[in-house]
Enzyme design. Structure first.
Site, short mmCIF file in Angstrom:
data_model
loop_
_atom_site.label_atom_id
_atom_site.label_comp_id
_atom_site.label_asym_id
_atom_site.label_seq_id
_atom_site.Cartn_x
_atom_site.Cartn_y
_atom_site.Cartn_z
N GLU A 36 0.87 -1.17 0.00
CA GLU A 36 0.00 0.00 0.00
C GLU A 36 0.91 1.23 0.00
O GLU A 36 1.81 1.32 0.84
CB GLU A 36 -0.88 0.01 1.25
CG GLU A 36 -1.84 1.18 1.18
CD GLU A 36 -2.75 1.32 2.40
OE1 GLU A 36 -2.72 0.47 3.29
OE2 GLU A 36 -3.48 2.33 2.43
N ARG A 262 5.26 -12.60 9.72
CA ARG A 262 5.92 -11.30 9.51
C ARG A 262 7.30 -11.33 10.09
O ARG A 262 7.57 -12.06 11.05
CB ARG A 262 5.18 -10.21 10.29
CG ARG A 262 3.85 -9.85 9.83
CD ARG A 262 3.29 -8.78 10.76
NE ARG A 262 3.64 -7.44 10.33
CZ ARG A 262 2.99 -6.80 9.36
NH1 ARG A 262 1.98 -7.37 8.74
NH2 ARG A 262 3.35 -5.59 9.00
N LYS A 272 4.65 0.89 8.81
CA LYS A 272 4.73 2.18 8.11
C LYS A 272 4.05 3.28 8.93
O LYS A 272 4.54 4.40 8.99
CB LYS A 272 4.04 2.08 6.75
CG LYS A 272 4.82 1.32 5.72
CD LYS A 272 4.16 1.49 4.36
CE LYS A 272 3.76 0.16 3.74
NZ LYS A 272 2.33 -0.04 3.59
P1 ATP Z 1 2.70 -1.81 7.48
O1 ATP Z 1 2.02 -2.05 8.76
O2 ATP Z 1 4.13 -1.53 7.63
O3 ATP Z 1 1.99 -0.80 6.61
P2 ATP Z 1 1.48 -3.71 5.80
O4 ATP Z 1 1.43 -5.19 5.87
O5 ATP Z 1 0.22 -2.98 6.02
O6 ATP Z 1 2.62 -3.22 6.74
P3 ATP Z 1 1.69 -3.45 2.98
O7 ATP Z 1 2.16 -2.29 2.20
O8 ATP Z 1 0.26 -3.79 2.91
O9 ATP Z 1 2.14 -3.21 4.46
O10 ATP Z 1 2.60 -4.73 2.69
C1 ATP Z 1 2.95 -5.22 1.42
C2 ATP Z 1 3.34 -6.65 1.59
O11 ATP Z 1 4.44 -6.75 2.49
C3 ATP Z 1 2.21 -7.46 2.18
O12 ATP Z 1 2.12 -8.69 1.49
C4 ATP Z 1 2.62 -7.64 3.61
O13 ATP Z 1 2.09 -8.80 4.15
C5 ATP Z 1 4.15 -7.66 3.51
N1 ATP Z 1 4.75 -7.23 4.76
C6 ATP Z 1 4.55 -6.09 5.43
N2 ATP Z 1 5.21 -6.06 6.58
C7 ATP Z 1 5.90 -7.23 6.66
C8 ATP Z 1 6.77 -7.81 7.61
N3 ATP Z 1 7.09 -7.18 8.74
N4 ATP Z 1 7.28 -9.04 7.35
C9 ATP Z 1 6.97 -9.67 6.21
N5 ATP Z 1 6.15 -9.19 5.28
C10 ATP Z 1 5.61 -7.97 5.49
MG MG Z 2 -1.08 -1.64 5.73
#
Ligand code: ATP
Ligand code: MG
Length: 556
Positions: A36, A262, A272
């Site tokens: 995202e 994760r 983020k």
């Molecule tokens: P954040 O909370 O940092 O925004 P998110 O999962 O909402 O994390 P996205 O931009 O939706 O962030 O993530 C893109 C991809 O990266 C998704 O498939 C997500 O599952 C993966 N991802 C995000 N954070 C991690 C992590 N700490 N370890 C492994 N994969 C991750």
């Molecule tokens: Mg997110």
């Protein structure tokens, strides 16, 4: 695709291999990385990138980059550009054009109407509070919305009116009609669309209704022919909904969702939203501040793509979760730089040394290897002259036992140069040590002195042939192992006040006047340091960021 073959096997790879062997999977393997664009990528995303692109690579398939952009208020183009740059920098190439979930807004809308027409979705006018109340809890079933049984035509008209801007934010939503008594709360008539009057970075003001993640994601996957939709464990409970959506529309294909744990790293945060707070509240300078666990911050600090990929290999992929030690990430970069980083000398806190028995008008050129174990990296020249600098930390007036550096009447070797003995300590008006007057031994270049033993080796630069530079000594951003799980405090309470120490007026050997920008240097005896191009341009002298110390000394 990246150059390196994947080393470690993970359970997802095994699972696909198995399906291929049994003939359950035929055709190309297609994965996607779906960030995202609401912030910069962090080390957790690196794990997901390495996994998704790595799987595609292993099976000679393809991996898409898709922006999951259904929250226009939080997303913007800056983040999109940064994310693309980071994926490429890690060494991966996405298949074809970049995709956006917003590319599918028309299709998503079409599939929403399909669900309404099949009696599988309805427009609901409960308020957010009422909806929460109707939802039930983990132990109590929910109750049906009074709008649940409204006729298909009525829902269809209301949904079109929602789309056409007849209602305000929060007045109506489109919900799936599944099961308010399901033990899985995600299946209790989840929201599929909500009203949002917001300009979208891709679609402008075309839409005032936006689809929810759980509706968008499976359809976007299906539109792109994704075969394996890899996501983190918190989506395990959403899998039935992922499958329900695809089972109830005329989906172009049926991707399979597989969850993995994760990456959580101690002494930092991987969210983020929380990283954005650090930027917005000025705990760091920017998203790419070298203390940030963002890919761009780590790049600026001197982490290499190779070290991040090695790290992701080391931690593996599983469903077990847990917290990875920051020391592992530091190990990965040390290992990489130890074999590759060019060596150089830089005196952090210069102390003047005058060689009283060396002519003022003489200089000598000394030749040192760029890397002691890698002769093919070539040689470098440094200048020996009457006035030199050593580090203040390498001299004491009262030498403790086992002191391996300089002290009055003690001799040390200057790395790659001669042995010298300290004869006199000169102080300034305030009593500070201003200069050491030493005698060098002309018979000691590359050979041991006769009749005495030097008390160690120190690094140095010559006054005439060195460049002034500034040094940013970075350390861990937090001094708490899990800064965001402190129930009594806020994560910002745990920001390490010593995460950045700026040293002005360090002196580096002349070869660093125009530093390399592709790799950090090993500053001998000090650590690994990477030229900060942005700060160097501003300061009009080189500015170096400490990537990592030579040894793990955290907490010691
Ligand atoms: P954040 O909370 O940092 O925004 P998110 O999962 O909402 O994390 P996205 O931009 O939706 O962030 O993530 C893109 C991809 O990266 C998704 O498939 C997500 O599952 C993966 N991802 C995000 N954070 C991690 C992590 N700490 N370890 C492994 N994969 C991750
Ligand atoms: Mg997110």
């Amino acid at each position: 695709m990246s150059a390196e073959p994947k080393k470690a096997h993970n359970f997802i790879q095994n699972l696909i291999e198995d399906a291929v062997t049994k003939g359950e999977h035929t055709g190309q393997v297609v994965t996607r990385f779906p960030p995202e664009p609401n912030g910069y990528l962090h080390i957790g995303h690196a794990k997901s990138i390495c996994l998704n692109f790595g799987i595609a690579e292993t099976f000679s398939g393809a991996c898409n980059l898709r922006f999951d952009d259904t929250n226009p208020e939080k997303e913007n183009q800056e983040y999109i550009d940064a994310i693309k740059r980071d994926v490429q920098w890690l060494g991966y190439t996405w298949a074809g054009e970049v995709h956006y979930a917003s590319d599918y807004f028309d299709s998503l809308y079409y599939f929403a109407e399909e669900l309404i027409e099949k009696g599988k979705a309805y427009v609901c006018a409960l308020s957010a509070d009422e909806m929460a109340d109707y939802r039930g809890s983990l132990t109590a079933p929910g109750k049906n919305s009074p709008y649940r049984e409204r006729p298909v035509d009525e829902s269809l008209k209301l949904f079109r009116d929602m789309r056409d801007g007849q209602y305000q934010n929060g007045e109506m939503v489109l919900r799936a009609k599944i099961d308010m008594a399901s033990p899985n709360i995600n299946m209790r008539d989840p929201i599929l669309y909500r009203i949002r009057y917001a300009d979208h970075h891709q679609t402008g003001n075309k839409w005032c209704i936006y689809p929810m993640y759980d509706f968008t994601h499976p359809i976007s996957d299906a539109m792109e022919g994704i075969t394996h939709s890899l996501c983190t464990l918190e989506f395990e409970d959403h899998r039935p909904l992922y499958d329900w959506v695809l089972d109830n529309i005329t989906a172009p294909c049926q991707p399979r969702q597989i969850e993995f744990s994760r990456l959580n790293l101690n002494y930092t945060i991987t969210s983020k939203r929380k990283l954005k707070r650090l930027v917005d509240e000025n705990f760091v300078d920017s998203w790419d501040d070298p203390r940030m666990p963002t890919i761009s911050g780590m790049r600026r600090r001197g982490y290499t793509p190779e070290s991040l990929r090695t790290f992701c290999d080391m931690i593996g992929v599983n469903k077990a979760g847990g917290i990875v030690d920051m020391g592992m990430l530091e190990f990965a970069i040390r290992e990489d730089l130890n074999t590759r980083a060019p060596r150089a000398m830089c005196v952090m806190r210069p102390l003047k040394v005058t060689l009283t028995n060396y002519p003022a008008d003489k200089t000598e050129t000394l030749v040192l290897p760029v890397h002691p174990q890698n002769p093919e990296m070539g040689q470098r020249e440094v200048t020996w002259s009457q006035v030199l600098y050593i580090d203040r930390a390498d001299f004491v007036e009262e030498a403790p036992r086992k002191w391996k550096r300089l002290a009055p009447d003690k001799a040390v070797r200057l790395r790659g140069g001669y042995v010298m003995t300290c004869k006199e300590v000169v102080r300034d008006a305030s009593g500070e040590i201003a200069e050491l007057r030493c005698e060098y031994d002309p018979a000691t270049l590359g050979v041991n002195p006769e009749g005495y033993k030097p008390n160690g080796v120190v690094h140095w630069v010559s006054e005439s042939d060195s460049v002034e530079c500034d040094i940013n000594l970075y350390d861990r951003l937090f001094n708490h192992e899990s800064p965001d799980s402190d129930k009594d405090g806020d994560l910002t309470d745990h920001v390490n006040p010593e995460s950045l120490v700026v040293l002005k007026g360090a002196r580096a050997e002349k070869n660093l006047a125009t530093p390399r920008t592709d790799l950090p240097y090993q500053f001998e005896r000090e650590g690994y340091f990477f030229c900060d191009q942005e700060l160097t341009a501003k300061a009009d002298k080189p500015v170096f960021n400490r990537t990592v110390t030579l040894r793990d000394s955290w907490g010691k």
